[in-house]
Enzyme design. Structure first.
Site, PDB file in Angstrom:
ATOM      1  N   ARG A   1       9.559  15.319  14.327  1.00 21.73           N
ATOM      2  CA  ARG A   1       9.580  14.814  15.702  1.00 21.73           C
ATOM      3  C   ARG A   1      10.776  15.383  16.463  1.00 21.73           C
ATOM      4  O   ARG A   1      10.639  15.830  17.613  1.00 21.73           O
ATOM      5  CB  ARG A   1       9.641  13.288  15.682  1.00 21.73           C
ATOM      6  CG  ARG A   1       8.977  12.649  16.872  1.00 21.73           C
ATOM      7  CD  ARG A   1       8.871  11.156  16.661  1.00 21.73           C
ATOM      8  NE  ARG A   1       9.884  10.457  17.453  1.00 21.73           N
ATOM      9  CZ  ARG A   1      10.234   9.187  17.257  1.00 21.73           C
ATOM     10  NH1 ARG A   1       9.693   8.495  16.267  1.00 21.73           N
ATOM     11  NH2 ARG A   1      11.129   8.627  18.027  1.00 21.73           N
TER      12      ARG A   1
ATOM     13  N   GLU B   1      27.162   9.873  -1.389  1.00 21.48           N
ATOM     14  CA  GLU B   1      27.338   8.431  -1.242  1.00 21.48           C
ATOM     15  C   GLU B   1      27.062   7.741  -2.564  1.00 21.48           C
ATOM     16  O   GLU B   1      27.025   6.529  -2.635  1.00 21.48           O
ATOM     17  CB  GLU B   1      26.418   7.887  -0.153  1.00 21.48           C
ATOM     18  CG  GLU B   1      24.948   8.152  -0.406  1.00 21.48           C
ATOM     19  CD  GLU B   1      24.101   6.946  -0.109  1.00 21.48           C
ATOM     20  OE1 GLU B   1      24.083   6.539   1.038  1.00 21.48           O
ATOM     21  OE2 GLU B   1      23.464   6.420  -1.045  1.00 21.48           O
TER      22      GLU B   1
ATOM     23  N   CYS C   1      24.694  10.672   4.737  1.00 25.82           N
ATOM     24  CA  CYS C   1      23.942  11.863   4.354  1.00 25.82           C
ATOM     25  C   CYS C   1      24.539  13.164   4.873  1.00 25.82           C
ATOM     26  O   CYS C   1      23.955  14.223   4.698  1.00 25.82           O
ATOM     27  CB  CYS C   1      22.501  11.740   4.835  1.00 25.82           C
ATOM     28  SG  CYS C   1      21.626  10.388   4.049  1.00 25.82           S
TER      29      CYS C   1
ATOM     30  N   ASP D   1       0.863  -1.171   0.000  1.00 27.69           N
ATOM     31  CA  ASP D   1       0.000   0.000   0.000  1.00 27.69           C
ATOM     32  C   ASP D   1       0.909   1.233   0.000  1.00 27.69           C
ATOM     33  O   ASP D   1       1.261   1.766   1.046  1.00 27.69           O
ATOM     34  CB  ASP D   1      -0.910  -0.016   1.235  1.00 27.69           C
ATOM     35  CG  ASP D   1      -1.903   1.144   1.200  1.00 27.69           C
ATOM     36  OD1 ASP D   1      -1.706   2.074   0.378  1.00 27.69           O
ATOM     37  OD2 ASP D   1      -2.866   1.113   1.981  1.00 27.69           O
TER      38      ASP D   1
ATOM     39  N   ASN E   1      14.108  11.991   0.025  1.00 36.10           N
ATOM     40  CA  ASN E   1      15.379  12.151   0.736  1.00 36.10           C
ATOM     41  C   ASN E   1      16.524  12.256  -0.268  1.00 36.10           C
ATOM     42  O   ASN E   1      16.873  11.268  -0.911  1.00 36.10           O
ATOM     43  CB  ASN E   1      15.585  10.949   1.662  1.00 36.10           C
ATOM     44  CG  ASN E   1      16.904  11.019   2.411  1.00 36.10           C
ATOM     45  OD1 ASN E   1      17.600  12.049   2.382  1.00 36.10           O
ATOM     46  ND2 ASN E   1      17.246   9.934   3.086  1.00 36.10           N
TER      47      ASN E   1
ATOM     48  N   ARG F   1      14.359  -0.468  12.073  1.00 36.00           N
ATOM     49  CA  ARG F   1      13.969   0.510  13.107  1.00 36.00           C
ATOM     50  C   ARG F   1      15.163   0.986  13.927  1.00 36.00           C
ATOM     51  O   ARG F   1      15.077   1.998  14.616  1.00 36.00           O
ATOM     52  CB  ARG F   1      12.878  -0.084  13.997  1.00 36.00           C
ATOM     53  CG  ARG F   1      11.558  -0.271  13.240  1.00 36.00           C
ATOM     54  CD  ARG F   1      10.414  -0.683  14.150  1.00 36.00           C
ATOM     55  NE  ARG F   1      10.182   0.260  15.230  1.00 36.00           N
ATOM     56  CZ  ARG F   1       9.526   1.409  15.094  1.00 36.00           C
ATOM     57  NH1 ARG F   1       9.053   1.760  13.907  1.00 36.00           N
ATOM     58  NH2 ARG F   1       9.353   2.212  16.118  1.00 36.00           N
TER      59      ARG F   1
ATOM     60  N   LYS G   1       8.922  12.661   8.645  1.00 37.78           N
ATOM     61  CA  LYS G   1       8.462  12.379  10.002  1.00 37.78           C
ATOM     62  C   LYS G   1       9.549  12.654  11.041  1.00 37.78           C
ATOM     63  O   LYS G   1       9.328  13.355  12.019  1.00 37.78           O
ATOM     64  CB  LYS G   1       8.058  10.903  10.061  1.00 37.78           C
ATOM     65  CG  LYS G   1       7.015  10.570  11.084  1.00 37.78           C
ATOM     66  CD  LYS G   1       6.523   9.139  10.866  1.00 37.78           C
ATOM     67  CE  LYS G   1       7.670   8.121  10.952  1.00 37.78           C
ATOM     68  NZ  LYS G   1       7.225   6.728  10.832  1.00 37.78           N
TER      69      LYS G   1
ATOM     70  N   THR H   1      17.547   2.435  12.763  1.00 44.18           N
ATOM     71  CA  THR H   1      17.971   3.724  12.192  1.00 44.18           C
ATOM     72  C   THR H   1      17.322   4.896  12.929  1.00 44.18           C
ATOM     73  O   THR H   1      17.729   6.031  12.742  1.00 44.18           O
ATOM     74  CB  THR H   1      17.591   3.830  10.693  1.00 44.18           C
ATOM     75  OG1 THR H   1      16.167   3.664  10.576  1.00 44.18           O
ATOM     76  CG2 THR H   1      18.297   2.781   9.856  1.00 44.18           C
TER      77      THR H   1
ATOM     78  N   HIS I   1      18.398  17.170   8.990  1.00 41.06           N
ATOM     79  CA  HIS I   1      18.445  16.112   7.976  1.00 41.06           C
ATOM     80  C   HIS I   1      17.049  15.518   7.883  1.00 41.06           C
ATOM     81  O   HIS I   1      16.381  15.321   8.900  1.00 41.06           O
ATOM     82  CB  HIS I   1      19.470  15.032   8.320  1.00 41.06           C
ATOM     83  CG  HIS I   1      19.414  13.899   7.330  1.00 41.06           C
ATOM     84  ND1 HIS I   1      19.484  14.122   5.977  1.00 41.06           N
ATOM     85  CD2 HIS I   1      19.245  12.562   7.490  1.00 41.06           C
ATOM     86  CE1 HIS I   1      19.370  12.959   5.345  1.00 41.06           C
ATOM     87  NE2 HIS I   1      19.222  12.004   6.226  1.00 41.06           N
TER      88      HIS I   1
END
Lengths: 135, 350, 389
Positions: B244, B81, B113, B29, B267, B200, B240, B202, B235
């Site tokens: 945060r 990179e 990055c 999805d 990104n 996760r 999201k 990361t 960055h």
């Protein structure tokens, strides 16, 4: 078309930065650089000065290439044009960032920097000018 | 004497693909994926674009805004990179293409990055020390996520260039600070086509730990809080994480909105915070204060405290398209064309 | 300068000749021409070969000695010359051979033209063809050979209102002529609609606007005119020749809708022959693309500049029209083995002037013309021929 390393390398200045020549005798601008002015002939020898084009011009004529050389297979159909630079000299270049059906004779364009091709996946990459509609 | 940004320029390829059109190929999805990542589309480089062409376009856009002799640039560093060559610098090609060569130093940087912000810090040092008049710091990527991987929904292409010096500074960098640890959250081994990541892992121990620690160090160094800044940019691996992090640091939505380009272009890796910073500079007024913290996997964060000066009015900001204009100039691709452009289709040898 | 006449002609069929090598083709055309002239090997003073790119097509250079060798002439130790000049190489070889006789150095020279193009793939063949354009400043940037002619076509449409239908009329006419030529690659008539509906190659040129890739060879025997009657009842005199060059890259030319090299080569040839374009009844012109024929009939002053499209559509250049153009089928239908082109054009004109062209015979043909281009017009060669009686 495969290019020997030095063969592309020695034209880098003109391919990256549109370096041509200006005749010290009559003032005519040529691109790529010429050792002899097509107008002045012998009188121009030793008087041809390095000259950088401004990168702006307009479309004189164009085509949409459907039968492409192997190097351009991923981009077909793509637009090629003869462009008259604001300095008066003409050159041949790909037109990018434009739909083939939107290209017009007289359209204003400006130079950008793109990949022209490469000598296979392991070989040297060739960069140079392509033109896009002037913003 | 303070070092800072003398000019800036960016380039974003005009092709885009929507998460929905990626998801449909992999039985996922995509729309929900996009919502989760807060990404509406990601930029895709054309078949004739790579980190070198993006870096050159960004560098030229940077130089077009000022009247400056390119031979006064003493160093060019390109952080990425996805350099097209594993061996052979991107930076030398940029140097030739903006007529800075041959009397300068050049090198390519890699730090996931944040290689571009590392280049900014390096050129700050070189110009503050008077070793050279100007340095050009570029962050640029055409990042690839493995087909079907979560990264494929966000990994995009773009880059930005900053001319760093101590004269005619349009945005002073009063403070910079870094926070670096050995944290293997994302990597690509030599010879591997696509990067790998710790899922996760990361998040908390990687992005948030480094960004938040670096930000706190920067507040302390500058003696500031979130309220002291007009803009903040982080960055932005997705739409999201930076929101945060900003919230935890006390920033309000209005402060981070201008630089949050990830929602429209995905990104851009080494280009991400730098493109965001360009978007802020496109609109900033003299006196505006900017808080910027980047992040690179592996892992580290570079933080910058910037103040826009009167010189910003002397820069020809309209000489090249603004970030907003580049974001708006988009052509959407289907997955098949995207796969062709990104070299994901096995071709016979040309 | 001594007068020179054609005393023998020969050619192979043109087409995709899978079972024939470069050598086979060169020998067949040469021997046919020698036979036609009723020559003995010891009568031959020299061999001139027009060949564009054997080095790229079959990886064989030094083809002049090769052709003489395999034609059984090795023991004669003849001087052999290979001429290069893009698509014009055969016509230049003819001109150089004419000069060699006119100067008194030789009396009888065999001129051959040959190309073997199908031993490489089509994409590679197209790239080899484009190597006669400017590799550094056209091809590297993505301009194909067809693309360059397409840009001339686009400009001609823009300046003179030339239409795709008018260009298609060139292909239709030449296929009609080709259908009457048993040596032609395409002996089948086509319709305007078929041309217009063919897939694009380079807009505004479609597949049927382009001459094919072909294998083939042609040869003529030239002789000092006084001796010509000993070999031929109908020697065809070369009344004038002109050659001209121009900027290599199309974009550097003075005008994109006039090939100055054609204009000047034509003027030089007509000046020497002391005749006018209106005196020509039959012409073989370089129609590698449909637009090329339109440019040629204008630049050779058969038709007013800009009117080449309507003139073709109205049938002025059809067989036994105002002037019969490309009665052989031209490069378009007869085929385009590049090196053979200029020589094959001469073969057709000689046949027409001898009255041996069969179903495609131009009535009352007395003066004929060949026009051959190299590259996108950086070289042009015009030869004028006349019946000796």
């Amino acid at each position: 078309m495969s290019l020997a390393i030095p063969r592309f390398w020695r034209e880098i200045q003109s391919r990256y930065n549109l370096i041509g020549t200006k005749c010290g005798n009559c003032g005519k601008v040529d691109f790529p650089p010429r050792a002899v002015c097509p107008v002045c002939g012998r009188k121009s020898i030793g008087k041809m000065q390095r000259f950088q084009l401004g990168g702006k011009g307009s479309v004189v004529t164009y085509t949409v290439i459907h039968d492409a050389p192997a190097q351009f297979e991923m981009q077909k159909p793509y637009v090629m044009a003869i462009i008259e630079m604001d300095e008066g000299v003409r050159l041949t270049s790909q037109l990018i960032d434009v739909k083939p059906e939107d290209v017009r004779i007289g359209m204003k364009v400006q130079a950008s920097f793109r990949k022209l091709g490469q000598d296979g996946d392991a070989g040297v990459i060739h960069y140079g000018y392509k033109f896009r509609p002037a913003g | 004497m303070k070092s800072g940004i003398v000019s800036y320029g960016a380039y974003i390829p005009r092709y885009r693909i929507r998460p929905k059109d990626i998801g449909v190929v992999w039985g996922a999805d995509g729309e929900a994926m996009g919502r989760g990542l807060n990404i509406r589309a990601k930029s895709v480089p054309g078949p004739d674009e790579d980190v070198i062409t993006i870096s050159v376009e960004a560098a030229r856009a940077c130089m077009a805004k000022v009247d400056l002799d390119p031979t006064e640039i003493g160093a060019i560093y390109v952080g990425s990179e996805s350099h097209p060559y594993a061996v052979k610098p991107t930076a030398t090609i940029v140097a030739e293409a903006i007529s800075s060569a041959p009397v300068l130093t050049a090198a390519d940087f890699e730090f996931a990055c944040k290689a571009g912000t590392a280049a900014i810090q390096t050129t700050m040092g070189l110009t503050l020390s008077k070793m050279m008049k100007y340095g050009l710091a570029i962050g640029s990527d055409t990042s690839q996520g493995a087909p079907g991987d979560a990264l494929e929904y966000s990994a995009s292409a773009g880059g930005a260039a900053f001319l760093i010096g101590v004269d005619h500074v349009a945005a002073e960098i009063a403070h910079t600070v870094s926070f670096t640890t050995d944290t293997p959250d994302f990597w690509r081994r030599e010879g591997q086509r696509y990067p790998s990541h710790g899922g996760r892992f990361t998040g908390e121990p990687a992005y948030f730990k480094h960004v938040l620690n670096c930000a706190q160090l920067l507040f302390k160094r500058a003696g500031t809080t979130a309220e002291d800044y007009d803009h903040a940019v982080f960055h932005q691996p997705n739409g999201k994480f930076p929101v945060r992090a900003a919230k935890q640091l006390g920033f309000k939505e209005g402060q981070i909105d201008t630089g949050l380009c990830v929602r429209e272009i995905g990104n851009t890796y080494s280009g991400a915070i730098m493109v965001g910073l360009c978007a802020i500079l496109d609109e900033a007024d003299p006196g505006d204060r900017i808080f910027a913290v980047g992040y690179g996997s592996g892992a580290g964060s570079d933080g910058f405290d910037l103040t826009v000066t009167e010189e910003i009015r002397k820069i020809r900001r309209d000489a090249t398209p603004s970030i907003k204009e580049m974001i708006a100039d988009s052509v959407f691709l289907d997955y098949a064309t995207y796969a062709k452009y990104r070299g994901k289709i096995l071709m016979r040898e040309a | 300068m001594r007068d020179v006449a054609v005393i023998g002609v020969g050619e192979t069929e043109f087409g995709e000749l899978w079972d024939r090598s470069f050598r086979d083709l060169g020998i067949e055309a040469g021997l046919k021409a020698i036979q036609d002239a009723k020559l003995r090997s010891e009568d031959i003073d020299a061999v001139y070969i027009g060949n564009m790119s054997a080095g790229k097509f079959i990886d064989q250079e030094h083809v002049s000695a090769l052709v003489a060798d395999y034609s059984g002439l090795a023991d004669m130790h003849l001087p052999t010359v290979r001429v290069e000049g893009g698509g014009a190489c055969g016509a230049i070889a003819l001109l150089q051979a004419r000069l060699a006789i006119a100067s008194g150095m030789h009396d009888i020279v065999v001129v051959g033209g040959a190309e073997k193009m199908t031993d490489v793939g089509e994409v590679q063949a197209a790239e080899i063809l484009s190597s006669t354009a400017d590799q550094e400043w056209e091809s590297v940037f993505g301009a194909t050979f067809a693309g360059l002619y397409a840009m001339m076509a686009r400009r001609h449409m823009h300046e003179f209102g030339t239409t795709r239908e008018q260009m298609a009329a060139v292909a239709v006419k030449n296929h009609k002529n080709g259908a009457l030529n048993p040596e032609a690659q395409f002996q089948k008539e086509i319709t305007i609609d078929a041309v217009l509906q063919a897939p694009w190659v380079a807009e505004p040129l479609g597949l049927f606007d382009c001459a094919p890739l072909s294998d083939g060879a042609a040869a003529v025997v030239l002789c000092e005119a006084q001796r010509a009657r000993k070999f031929s009842d109908t020697p065809i005199r070369i009344a004038g020749s002109g050659q001209a060059s121009d900027f290599l890259a199309l974009h550097d030319r003075r005008d994109l809708t006039t090939l100055d090299a054609t204009v000047i080569a034509g003027k030089r040839a007509f000046h020497e022959a002391k005749i006018m374009p209106k005196d020509i009844q039959v012409a073989e012109v370089h129609d590698n693309f449909t637009i090329s024929e339109i440019l040629a009939i204008e630049d050779l002053r058969f038709i007013e500049k800009g009117k080449g499209g309507p003139a073709t559509a109205e049938g002025l250049t059809a067989l036994n029209g105002k002037i019969s153009v490309n009665t052989s089928g031209g490069l378009k239908a007869r085929g385009q083995p590049v090196g053979a082109t200029g020589v094959a054009q001469a073969v057709e004109i000689v046949r027409q002037l001898r009255g041996e062209a069969g179903k495609r015979q131009v009535v009352g043909a007395r003066h004929g013309l060949t026009h051959t281009l190299g590259g996108t017009g950086a070289t042009a060669v015009v030869h004028l021929f006349e019946r000796g009686d």
